[in-house]
Design an enzyme around this catalytic site. Structure first.
Site, PDB file in Angstrom:
ATOM      1  N   SER A 253       0.809  -1.215   0.000  1.00 37.63           N
ATOM      2  CA  SER A 253       0.000   0.000   0.000  1.00 37.63           C
ATOM      3  C   SER A 253       0.840   1.261   0.000  1.00 37.63           C
ATOM      4  CB  SER A 253      -0.946   0.000   1.205  1.00 37.63           C
ATOM      5  OG  SER A 253      -0.218   0.399   2.355  1.00 37.63           O
ATOM      6  N   LYS A 254       0.296   2.252  -0.653  1.00 38.07           N
ATOM      7  CA  LYS A 254       0.946   3.557  -0.733  1.00 38.07           C
ATOM      8  C   LYS A 254       1.170   4.098   0.667  1.00 38.07           C
ATOM      9  CE  LYS A 254      -0.079   6.469  -4.716  1.00 38.07           C
ATOM     10  NZ  LYS A 254      -1.029   7.383  -5.287  1.00 38.07           N
ATOM     11  N   ARG A 255       0.144   3.908   1.512  1.00 44.91           N
ATOM     12  CA  ARG A 255       0.206   4.469   2.864  1.00 44.91           C
ATOM     13  C   ARG A 255       1.370   3.876   3.665  1.00 44.91           C
ATOM     14  NH1 ARG A 255      -4.041   4.092   6.962  1.00 44.91           N
ATOM     15  NH2 ARG A 255      -5.618   4.114   5.333  1.00 44.91           N
ATOM     16  N   ASP A 256       1.598   2.568   3.505  1.00 42.98           N
ATOM     17  CA  ASP A 256       2.711   1.940   4.228  1.00 42.98           C
ATOM     18  C   ASP A 256       4.051   2.203   3.553  1.00 42.98           C
ATOM     19  OD1 ASP A 256       0.816   1.000   5.925  1.00 42.98           O
ATOM     20  OD2 ASP A 256       0.815  -1.056   5.159  1.00 42.98           O
ATOM     21  N   GLY A 257       3.992   2.894   2.404  1.00 40.43           N
ATOM     22  CA  GLY A 257       5.244   3.225   1.717  1.00 40.43           C
ATOM     23  C   GLY A 257       5.927   2.019   1.123  1.00 40.43           C
TER      24      GLY A 257
END
Ligand code: GLU
Length: 484
Positions: A253-257
Site C-alpha cells: 500500500s501507498k500508505r505503508d510506503g
C-alpha cells in the site's frame, strides 16, 4: 533475432507500482532471454484518470532500471503511434469493421436507461449486465439514429452459449462459460476505446507475440480471444502473473510506503537490488542462487520458472538483499551514495570516508544512515542502565571507575590516530588486567549513548576527535555520578 515481441503497456498513474515494475521486468526478460524485442506502449484512453507528469514517471523508471525498450513512443519502428490517445482513428476504424463483420453493434442506450437497468438488477440481487437491448435495432433504425447525431457506444457481441477455453503459460487451461461474458463496450461515446478493445487491436497491429500482465485480466482474456477470432487474427501467448502480497495476504500500500518503485528508491534501496528482488517475486531460477544482475537475468530467465501462487513480498529478505548489493559497491560509490544521508544528520566536520568504510558492511538500506551517525552530532540521550551489560560483566559503578581512570589515559595520547588510540587503550586494559569489554563497553556508551554504532569504541573516539572524546567521557562521568 527471433520474432518474439513482448510489451509493457502501463496506464500513466503517476507512480510505478511494484506489480507493474514486475510486469515490465518479466516482459523485458521474456523478450531478451529469447533474442526478441521489447516494446513500450502507453495506455492512456481513460481520460478521467489523467495525471500530470505521469508519463515521465514511466520513462524515468524504465531508464533508471535499465529496462531499455527497442520500440516505443520515442522509438517508432513503424508501428506507432505508441500512445493510445493518439490512435483514436484506428480504434474507430476497427470497431466499425467489427460491426460490419457482425461481431459488434451500436448501442444508443442512455445513461438513465442503464442506471435503471442496474438498479433493477441490484434490487433482484443480480450483478449488472447489459441486457442487449440495442441488438434488436434494424439497419435503418441505426442509420436514422446516427444521422440524428445520437451518442452511441459500440459493444462486442458475445456468444452466450458454450465455453471459451485458452491456455495461459502460467495458469494452464482457463475455461469460462460464455453465458458470463457481457457484451462489453469497445468504443465509448467519447470515441475512445476501452482497454478491452484497444489492447487487442494494438497488440495485433504492433505484432506483439507475448502478453505479460497481472492476473486480474485472466478471466477477461476469453473476451479478447473472441475479438482475435472475429478479426481472423492470431491470439498472442498469454503470461498472467499472480498478485504480490505482504505476509498474511495484505496488499502492498501507498500508505505503508511499500507499494511503488519510488517508495523504495527514495528510501535508498539500490536499483539493482530492487530489480533483483522483484525478479524473484513469482519467478524462481530453480536453484539456491538468489543474486542476479539484470544482465544475468537476461540469460537465465524463462517463462517455465514463473509460478502462479501469490508472490509474498518479504521486506526482511528485500532489506537483506539490498545490504548484499551495498556490500558489493565500490567503496567510493558507497561513500558518494551515503553523503546526502550524512548531511541529514551531521553538521560537525568529521572523517566521513572513515565512517563510510565502517558502515558499508552494516547498512542494509541507505536511509538507515542518519540513525547510525546522529550520535556524532550530539551524544544520544540514554539511560545509565545502558552501562550494565551482562555478558561484558559491566556495572554502573564499575563504569564510573573505568571512565574516571580513562580520562588521563586519553589525555596522554598526543597523536590522535586510530592506531595510537587503539594501542594505548589496549595497553591500559592489559595494565588493569581486565577483560576488554570492561573498558570498551562503557567507553562506547559514553561516546555514543547507543546500542549499535558504526564501529567500536576506538573507531568512534577517532572519528569524534580528541577534545570531543574527552568531553563526552567527562560528561558521562558527571551523568553517572548524578544518578547514583
Ligand atoms: N494498461 C493496463 C494496466 O496498466 C495494462 C494491461 C496489459 O498489460 O495488457 O493495467
Amino acid at each position: 533475432m527471433s520474432n518474439i515481441k513482448s510489451r509493457f503497456a502501463p496506464s500513466p498513474t503517476g507512480y510505478m507500482h511494484i506489480g507493474n515494475l514486475r510486469t515490465a521486468l518479466y516482459s523485458y526478460l521474456i523478450a531478451k532471454s529469447q533474442g526478441g524485442k521489447f516494446m513500450l506502449r502507453i495506455e492512456d484512453t481513460d481520460q478521467n484518470r489523467f495525471v500530470e507528469g505521469a508519463m515521465d514517471v514511466i520513462y524515468r523508471t524504465l531508464d533508471i532500471c535499465g529496462l531499455e525498450y527497442d520500440e516505443g513512443p520515442d522509438k517508432d519502428l513503424g508501428n506507432g503511434p505508441y500512445i493510445q490517445s493518439q490512435r483514436r482513428d484506428i480504434y474507430v476504424e476497427y470497431a466499425k469493421k467489427l460491426v460490419d463483420l457482425g461481431h459488434a453493434y451500436y448501442c444508443f442506450c442512455s445513461k438513465e436507461r442503464l442506471d435503471g437497468l442496474r438498479a433493477d438488477l441490484e434490487a433482484q440481487g443480480l450483478p449488472y449486465e447489459y441486457d442487449g437491448c440495442c441488438k434488436k435495432l434494424t439497419k435503418e433504425e441505426i442509420q436514422a439514429k446516427l444521422d440524428a447525431g445520437e451518442p452511441y457506444v459500440i459493444r462486442q457481441l458475445m456468444p452466450k452459449e458454450g465455453v471459451s477455453v485458452y491456455e495461459d503459460a502460467v495458469y494452464g487451461t482457463i475455461s469460462i462459460n460464455n453465458n458470463t461474458l457481457e457484451d462489453q463496450i469497445l468504443l465509448k461515446s467519447d470515441g475512445l476505446p476501452t482497454y478491452n478493445f484497444a489492447n487487442v487491436v494494438d497488440d495485433h497491429l504492433m505484432g506483439v507475440t507475448h502478453v505479460v500482465r497481472g492476473n486480474e485480466y485472466l478471466t477477461s482474456t476469453p473476451k479478447y480471444n473472441h475479438l482475435y477470432n472475429a478479426f481472423g487474427w492470431e491470439a498472442p501467448c498469454y503470461i498472467h502473473l499472480p498478485h504480490i502480497t505482504k505476509e498474511g495476504g495484505k496488499k502492498l500500500s501507498k500508505r505503508d510506503g511499500d507499494a511503488s518503485f519510488e517508495d523504495f528508491y527514495n528510501k535508498g534501496y539500490l536499483t539493482e537490488a530492487i530489480i533483483n528482488y522483484v525478479a524473484l517475486l513469482g519467478w524462481s531460477p530453480g536453484g539456491e542462487r538468489e543474486i542476479f544482475s539484470l544482465k544475468e537475468l537476461e540469460e537465465v530467465f524463462s517463462i517455465k520458472g514463473i509460478n502462479n501462487s501469490p508472490a509474498v513480498f518479504d521486506l526482511v529478505k528485500f532489506r537483506w538483499m539490498n545490504g548484499e548489493y551495498i556490500k558489493m559497491m565500490k567503496p567510493e560509490d558507497f561513500h558518494a551514495a551515503a553523503l546526502p544521508y550524512y548531511k541529514q544528520a551531521l553538521t560537525r566536520e568529521v572523517n566521513l570516508e572513515r565512517i563510510s568504510s565502517l558502515l558499508q558492511s552494516r547498512v542494509e538500506v541507505l536511509s538507515e544512515i542518519p540513525d547510525y551517525v546522529d550520535f556524532i552530532e550530539n551524544v544520544c540521550e540514554y539511560d545509565v542502565s545502558m552501562y550494565v551489560h551482562k555478558k561484558m560483566k559491566t556495572t554502573v559503578e564499575g563504569s564510573l571507575e573505568t571512565l574516571t581512570k580513562l580520562v588521563p589515559v586519553l589525555e596522554g595520547i598526543n597523536d590522535w590516530s586510530e592506531e595510537n588510540i587503539h594501542t594505548t587503550i589496549m595497553q591500559h586494559i592489559a595494565d588493569l588486567g581486565v577483560k576488554n569489554g570492561i573498558v570498551l563497553w562503557p567507553l562506547r556508551t559514553a561516546l555514543s549513548g547507543k546500542m549499535s554504532t558504526p564501529g567500536g569504541a576506538t573507531e568512534i573516539a577517532f572519528i569524534l576527535g580528541k577534545d570531543e572524546t574527552i568531553n563526552r567521557v567527562n560528561q558521562a562521568i558527571e551523568f553517572i555520578k548524578a544518578s547514583l
